[in-house]
Motif scaffolding. Structure first.
Motif, PDB file in Angstrom:
ATOM      1  N   UNK A 103       0.841  -1.201   0.000  1.00 49.63           N
ATOM      2  CA  UNK A 103       0.000   0.000   0.000  1.00 49.63           C
ATOM      3  C   UNK A 103       0.876   1.251   0.000  1.00 49.63           C
ATOM      4  N   UNK A 104       1.257   1.762   1.184  1.00 51.29           N
ATOM      5  CA  UNK A 104       1.931   3.065   1.224  1.00 51.29           C
ATOM      6  C   UNK A 104       3.424   3.004   1.557  1.00 51.29           C
ATOM      7  N   UNK A 105       3.992   1.832   1.821  1.00 48.71           N
ATOM      8  CA  UNK A 105       5.411   1.773   2.183  1.00 48.71           C
ATOM      9  C   UNK A 105       6.335   2.304   1.088  1.00 48.71           C
ATOM     10  N   UNK A 106       6.107   2.017  -0.209  1.00 53.61           N
ATOM     11  CA  UNK A 106       7.001   2.588  -1.226  1.00 53.61           C
ATOM     12  C   UNK A 106       7.068   4.115  -1.169  1.00 53.61           C
ATOM     13  N   UNK A 107       5.939   4.763  -0.899  1.00 48.87           N
ATOM     14  CA  UNK A 107       5.957   6.224  -0.786  1.00 48.87           C
ATOM     15  C   UNK A 107       6.784   6.662   0.415  1.00 48.87           C
ATOM     16  N   UNK A 108       6.684   5.913   1.505  1.00 49.64           N
ATOM     17  CA  UNK A 108       7.463   6.251   2.698  1.00 49.64           C
ATOM     18  C   UNK A 108       8.953   6.128   2.416  1.00 49.64           C
ATOM     19  N   UNK A 109       9.368   5.048   1.761  1.00 50.38           N
ATOM     20  CA  UNK A 109      10.790   4.854   1.472  1.00 50.38           C
ATOM     21  C   UNK A 109      11.302   5.963   0.557  1.00 50.38           C
ATOM     22  N   UNK A 110      10.524   6.341  -0.436  1.00 46.79           N
ATOM     23  CA  UNK A 110      10.930   7.434  -1.318  1.00 46.79           C
ATOM     24  C   UNK A 110      11.119   8.732  -0.516  1.00 46.79           C
ATOM     25  N   UNK A 111      10.225   8.980   0.403  1.00 46.40           N
ATOM     26  CA  UNK A 111      10.307  10.200   1.214  1.00 46.40           C
ATOM     27  C   UNK A 111      11.513  10.176   2.150  1.00 46.40           C
ATOM     28  N   UNK A 112      11.787   9.008   2.738  1.00 49.35           N
ATOM     29  CA  UNK A 112      12.963   8.893   3.614  1.00 49.35           C
ATOM     30  C   UNK A 112      14.242   9.169   2.825  1.00 49.35           C
TER      31      UNK A 112
END
Length: 294
Positions: A103-112
């Motif tokens: 769901x949203x983990x790829x967006x989190x990794x990109x932001x980190x």
């Protein structure tokens, strides 16, 4: 005083092992031993009693522990507040359940990566039960899992919920419109890992409806559950956000089943002794990214 030596002291005190501390800090056992020895010489006290089997804090070491935690915490907060993004380096070990990966983990990794470009991520994907064990053994810094972790010196924050529905391959012989659980019971059921809350919810749903499922198989991989359902081998329970792409592409069909399944409640947990500033910041990012999931 060398801050790295104090951090090493805290990890040895937490793990009760020079070798485990070496693994956690990505260094050698000899380096850990040398740091502790140098710190003991500088302080003029013995921090640990050592033997072949264990490492234990001395009374002087226990007295020094809270002060060392405070110094490291303040240093981390100072660095996080005034350093440029490129100056912050190190590793952040993150554990996440499969549901957020889809769901949203790829967006989190990109932001980190955008916020902390020199921070290296170590990602472990597993069940909530396994991740909780990793977290309590200090093998991961930030756990993203189902349900909070209630323990001393642990910060837990809610990340919202993931709605779930039943899905099947478009070619399966299931009627249109609202279905009862008895309509699913004749098919193999693909559920989450045995012992997990979603798995327990599935069993409870069928039991409360007085329906016995033909077979409930257990998986810790949403991707596997989706593939099996797409191929018409059974019906599966999935987070709606994870299944959306397959539904749009016509590979899966969302079933209107009554009663509906409860959502997956997701939480983040990190240690606050000493408080990991980067883990705390990423937990806030995770909360923000999870809030964008419908």
């Amino acid at each position: 005083m060398n801050l790295r030596f104090l951090e090493t002291f805290l990890w040895v005190a937490r793990l009760n092992s020079f070798s485990a501390t070496a693994d956690r800090l990505h260094t050698t056992q000899a380096a850990v031993s040398n740091r502790i020895a140098a710190l003991e010489r500088e302080l003029g006290i013995r921090l640990f009693d050592r033997d072949l089997r264990s490492v234990r804090l001395t009374p002087e070491g226990r007295a020094a522990l809270s002060r060392a935690e405070e110094i490291v915490r303040l240093a981390q907060e100072f660095q996080g507040a005034v350093s440029s993004r490129d100056a912050l380096r190190g590793r952040l070990a993150v554990g996440a359940i499969d549901s957020v990966v889809h769901t949203w983990l790829p967006r989190l990794i990109r932001r980190v990566h955008q916020t902390y470009p020199c921070i290296e991520l170590d990602l472990t994907v597993d069940t909530s039960l396994t991740l909780s064990g990793h977290f309590h053994r200090n093998e991961i810094d930030l756990a993203i899992l189902m349900g909070p972790i209630i323990a001393p010196q642990v910060e837990t924050m809610p990340l919202g919920s993931l709605s779930c529905s039943w899905y099947a391959g478009p070619g399966m012989d299931l009627p249109e419109g609202r279905l009862g659980l008895e309509s699913l019971a004749a098919w193999p059921i693909f559920a989450f890992s045995r012992g997990s809350k979603p798995h327990q919810d599935v069993l409870r749903h069928f039991a409360c409806a007085g329906v016995k499922a033909k077979a409930v198989s257990n998986f810790n991989s949403i991707a596997t559950m989706m593939i099996l359902a797409q191929d018409g081998l059974g019906v599966t329970l999935l987070p709606d956000a994870a299944a959306a792409g397959a539904v749009t592409a016509g590979r899966l069909r969302r079933l209107d089943v009554s009663p509906p399944c409860p959502p997956i409640e997701v939480h983040a947990a990190y240690s606050n002794q000493p408080r990991n500033v980067i883990a705390a910041a990423v937990a806030v990012m995770a909360q923000e990214e999870a809030g964008t999931v419908a």
